[in-house]
Design a protein around this motif. Structure first.
Motif, PDB file in Angstrom:
ATOM      1  N   VAL A   1      32.427  58.204  33.418  1.00 37.46           N
ATOM      2  CA  VAL A   1      31.998  56.840  33.745  1.00 37.46           C
ATOM      3  C   VAL A   1      30.908  56.864  34.804  1.00 37.46           C
ATOM      4  O   VAL A   1      29.876  56.166  34.701  1.00 37.46           O
ATOM      5  CB  VAL A   1      33.210  55.997  34.217  1.00 37.46           C
ATOM      6  N   ILE A   2      31.111  57.651  35.845  1.00 40.01           N
ATOM      7  CA  ILE A   2      30.108  57.714  36.924  1.00 40.01           C
ATOM      8  C   ILE A   2      28.805  58.328  36.413  1.00 40.01           C
ATOM      9  O   ILE A   2      27.700  57.873  36.758  1.00 40.01           O
ATOM     10  CB  ILE A   2      30.664  58.526  38.109  1.00 40.01           C
TER      11      ILE A   2
ATOM     12  N   THR B   1      29.662  46.433  39.274  1.00 40.58           N
ATOM     13  CA  THR B   1      30.137  46.458  37.892  1.00 40.58           C
ATOM     14  C   THR B   1      30.651  47.842  37.521  1.00 40.58           C
ATOM     15  O   THR B   1      31.686  47.985  36.845  1.00 40.58           O
ATOM     16  CB  THR B   1      29.013  46.042  36.936  1.00 40.58           C
ATOM     17  N   LEU B   2      29.917  48.884  37.971  1.00 39.96           N
ATOM     18  CA  LEU B   2      30.352  50.255  37.707  1.00 39.96           C
ATOM     19  C   LEU B   2      31.707  50.538  38.360  1.00 39.96           C
ATOM     20  O   LEU B   2      32.596  51.126  37.740  1.00 39.96           O
ATOM     21  CB  LEU B   2      29.307  51.243  38.220  1.00 39.96           C
ATOM     22  N   VAL B   3      31.860  50.089  39.604  1.00 39.12           N
ATOM     23  CA  VAL B   3      33.126  50.299  40.319  1.00 39.12           C
ATOM     24  C   VAL B   3      34.263  49.558  39.601  1.00 39.12           C
ATOM     25  O   VAL B   3      35.369  50.089  39.428  1.00 39.12           O
ATOM     26  CB  VAL B   3      33.004  49.830  41.783  1.00 39.12           C
ATOM     27  N   ALA B   4      33.995  48.326  39.163  1.00 40.47           N
ATOM     28  CA  ALA B   4      35.020  47.557  38.464  1.00 40.47           C
ATOM     29  C   ALA B   4      35.378  48.210  37.137  1.00 40.47           C
ATOM     30  O   ALA B   4      36.562  48.295  36.765  1.00 40.47           O
ATOM     31  CB  ALA B   4      34.539  46.132  38.232  1.00 40.47           C
ATOM     32  N   PHE B   5      34.357  48.688  36.385  1.00 42.36           N
ATOM     33  CA  PHE B   5      34.616  49.345  35.102  1.00 42.36           C
ATOM     34  C   PHE B   5      35.473  50.596  35.318  1.00 42.36           C
ATOM     35  O   PHE B   5      36.423  50.855  34.564  1.00 42.36           O
ATOM     36  CB  PHE B   5      33.304  49.719  34.422  1.00 42.36           C
ATOM     37  N   LEU B   6      35.133  51.357  36.370  1.00 43.50           N
ATOM     38  CA  LEU B   6      35.906  52.559  36.676  1.00 43.50           C
ATOM     39  C   LEU B   6      37.350  52.189  37.029  1.00 43.50           C
ATOM     40  O   LEU B   6      38.296  52.866  36.601  1.00 43.50           O
ATOM     41  CB  LEU B   6      35.253  53.316  37.830  1.00 43.50           C
ATOM     42  N   SER B   7      37.527  51.119  37.771  1.00 45.02           N
ATOM     43  CA  SER B   7      38.878  50.678  38.140  1.00 45.02           C
ATOM     44  C   SER B   7      39.678  50.271  36.907  1.00 45.02           C
ATOM     45  O   SER B   7      40.864  50.604  36.777  1.00 45.02           O
ATOM     46  CB  SER B   7      38.807  49.507  39.118  1.00 45.02           C
ATOM     47  N   TYR B   8      39.020  49.543  35.984  1.00 41.86           N
ATOM     48  CA  TYR B   8      39.727  49.127  34.774  1.00 41.86           C
ATOM     49  C   TYR B   8      40.067  50.331  33.897  1.00 41.86           C
ATOM     50  O   TYR B   8      41.149  50.384  33.290  1.00 41.86           O
ATOM     51  CB  TYR B   8      38.892  48.118  33.989  1.00 41.86           C
ATOM     52  N   LEU B   9      39.160  51.299  33.821  1.00 42.44           N
ATOM     53  CA  LEU B   9      39.452  52.495  33.034  1.00 42.44           C
ATOM     54  C   LEU B   9      40.651  53.245  33.615  1.00 42.44           C
ATOM     55  O   LEU B   9      41.545  53.701  32.874  1.00 42.44           O
ATOM     56  CB  LEU B   9      38.227  53.410  32.986  1.00 42.44           C
ATOM     57  N   LEU B  10      40.669  53.346  34.942  1.00 40.02           N
ATOM     58  CA  LEU B  10      41.805  54.017  35.581  1.00 40.02           C
ATOM     59  C   LEU B  10      43.097  53.235  35.370  1.00 40.02           C
ATOM     60  O   LEU B  10      44.166  53.821  35.190  1.00 40.02           O
ATOM     61  CB  LEU B  10      41.527  54.200  37.077  1.00 40.02           C
ATOM     62  N   GLN B  11      42.994  51.907  35.397  1.00 44.51           N
ATOM     63  CA  GLN B  11      44.183  51.098  35.128  1.00 44.51           C
ATOM     64  C   GLN B  11      44.696  51.329  33.709  1.00 44.51           C
ATOM     65  O   GLN B  11      45.905  51.431  33.472  1.00 44.51           O
ATOM     66  CB  GLN B  11      43.878  49.622  35.332  1.00 44.51           C
TER      67      GLN B  11
END
Length: 582
Positions: free
Chosen positions: A256-257, A273-283
């Motif tokens: 993702v990064i 947006t990148l941080v949020a996408f990464l958070s959702y992927l981890l969730q």
């Protein structure tokens, strides 16, 4: 079977489960909302230097986080209550079912296995319910909601989700599939450990008498090593699941990064947006990992549920009649305590030959009927048929003129006082054991029963008298004292039929004689059936039945049998001196 158990025994906990679902929904919604707020703080607050916006949105995030924690704690609390309630009901159901088993079912399962099924197996199902109550809403909502929210943040990176989630599922699925047979084997080996341990504790005196401590230590070590080996193999697979999950998590985060950095560089994506996408992927991946916990626990719980279901699904071979009748009693001129066997036969399932064949006799009220025979002649089986611990495979056993299969077991047992071959006392006091058959008995009745059983003297000498402590099985008193207390317990009940299964074997001759004289006075009018191996215990019986090879080969009084029964004469001559026999 697991699903059936959960549906049936979670019904009383449905309100708690509804509360769990509500609080889990609130927690999941809060978890899904937080990354979006975090992205707004980065893009609209930090990037623009708007401190006020950061403080406002940050305060909202703090409030939502506290709400999330409160919902999580409450959901776990209600989930634990639901799981514990289900475990309580399930153990109660097993206990009730096992309490209704006949000797045949108890022997088939074995005490060690029944204990494991009502403790360890119930615990496995209970833990599954607890984990399910904690994760059953959060995991699917976080995964589905996470996918939706991640796509909203940036649809072009969503292909990473389509790659990482299947990779995680495949890796974990391969591991879990190998754990199922190990969990089934684990429960069987726990049964073996319980069985060996019970044998060693029950037979500790025999072990020490024969100096076999080393052999028993090796037996237990072998059973313990089998459990350890199986647990280690399952543990290694379980431990492998977490590195697989972490590998997929870390690789997905790097991907993702990596790909997100290119989109930030060309201006098509913001940092928040990148941080949020990464958070959702981890969730999403974390919810898959939580489902992994469930996947690991489900196979073992399913095995345990099958074992529990086997007990709950087993009907006792001794079933209460659909329309039970009452004793005929005096209405038909037959005393309630009169016992009659008509051409009774019994064969154990799978046995080549029957244990009993064509046994017929009547034990009349007010008279003493004795049964004697060599070891293996069928005396114990005959005793088990009288109170209907087994059902005769042919013929009929009648009490009070009624076939025992037509009487409700509680009514039948309520009129029988049984002193088993191995007298068993429950942990408590002398008083609590004597009150077992008649809870409302007075102290005078208790002392009268003790006096008849020749137990009053040693009970008075015990510290506390009637309130003297008794350990489990009565191991803190001698064998003779244990037998006399068991006899006193039956006498307190005042039944119409007394069954003494070799209950005088641990008594000296003088005590035996005094006890039999006292019994004649105290049980006048009742039916006495005495199973014995010692001739001196039955010489005064009104009727003696000689059992050999499962058949009655002689009947009559002591003197009559000395003249007519060769088998009885052999038994007498092997025990008594010639002068006593004469």
């Amino acid at each position: 079977m697991l699903w059936k158990l959960l549906v049936r025994y979670l019904q009383p906990q449905r309100r708690l489960l509804v509360a769990v679902v509500v609080f889990q929904l609130a927690q999941s919604m809060a978890s899904l909302y937080l990354p979006t707020l975090n992205a707004d703080i980065i893009d609209l607050g930090v990037a623009t230097g708007d401190t006020g916006y950061i403080l406002r949105v940050g305060s909202l995030m703090l409030f939502i986080t506290l709400l999330q924690i409160a919902c999580a704690v409450t959901a776990v609390y209600f989930g634990a209550k639901a799981a514990m309630g289900m475990g309580r009901d399930l153990r109660g159901a097993i206990f009730t079912r096992v309490g209704g088993f006949s000797e045949q079912e108890v022997t088939r399962f074995g005490p060690a296995s029944l204990i494991t099924r009502s403790t360890n197996d119930v615990q496995q199902v209970q833990q599954l319910v607890l984990m399910s109550a904690t994760l059953m809403v959060a995991a699917p909502m976080l995964s589905i909601g996470g996918v939706v929210m991640a796509v909203r943040q940036d649809a072009q990176l969503s292909w990473l989700i389509a790659v990482s989630v299947p990779a995680l599922l495949i890796g974990v699925g391969l591991i879990v599939s190998r754990m199922v047979p190990l969990f089934r084997l684990m429960q069987l080996r726990i049964d073996a450990v319980n069985r060996v341990l019970r044998e060693q504790l029950a037979g500790i005196r025999v072990v020490r008498a024969f100096v076999r401590e080393d052999l028993e230590t090796e037996r237990f070590a072998g059973a313990n090593a089998d459990v350890t080996d199986t647990a280690l193999r399952a543990g290694r697979l379980m431990a492998l699941a977490f590195p697989v999950v972490m590998l997929v998590l870390n690789v997905s985060s790097v991907a993702v990064i990596w790909f997100g950095s290119f989109r930030i560089e060309d201006g098509s994506m913001q940092v928040g947006t990148l941080v949020a996408f990464l958070s959702y992927l981890l969730q999403i991946l974390m919810s898959v990992m939580m489902a992994t916990f469930m996947a690991v626990m489900i196979p073992r719980a399913a095995v345990s549920a099958d074992r529990i279901g086997e007990v709950l699904g087993t009907e006792s071979s001794v079933r209460p009649p659909v329309n039970p009748v009452v004793f005929a009693g005096s209405d038909s001129g037959t005393a309630r305590g009169e016992l009659e066997m008509r051409d009774v036969g019994f064969a154990y399932p799978g046995a080549e030959r029957p244990v009993l064949s064509g046994v017929s006799f009547t034990a009349a009220a007010g008279r003493t009927t004795a049964v004697i025979g060599s070891t293996g002649s069928g005396k114990t089986t005959l005793v088990n048929l009288m109170p209907r611990l087994f059902d005769a495979t042919s013929g009929s056993v009648r009490m009070g003129g009624v076939d025992v299969r037509e009487l409700h077991p509680d009514l039948l047992w309520g009129h029988i006082g049984l002193v088993p071959q191995r007298p068993y006392l429950f942990s408590g006091t002398v008083r609590s054991n004597l009150l077992y058959g008649k809870p409302d008995a007075t102290e005078e009745e208790l002392w009268h029963a003790l006096a008849t059983a020749q137990a009053a003297d040693f009970v008075r000498e015990m510290e506390g008298g009637l309130d003297a402590p008794v350990s489990q099985g009565g191991t803190n008193v001698s064998g003779g004292q244990r037998q006399r207390l068991a006899i006193a317990r039956a006498l307190v009940k005042r039944p119409e039929l007394y069954i003494f299964d070799d209950s005088f074997s641990s008594l000296d001759t003088a005590t035996d004689a005094r006890l039999r004289q006292a019994l004649r006075r105290d049980t006048a009018g009742a039916t006495l059936v005495i199973i014995a191996q010692r001739v001196s215990s039955i010489v005064d019986a009104d009727q003696i039945l000689v059992l050999d090879g499962g058949r009655i080969v002689g009947r009559g009084t002591h003197r009559e049998l000395l003249e007519t029964s060769e088998t009885y004469r052999e038994i007498v001559s092997s025990q008594l001196a010639a002068e006593e026999a004469a």
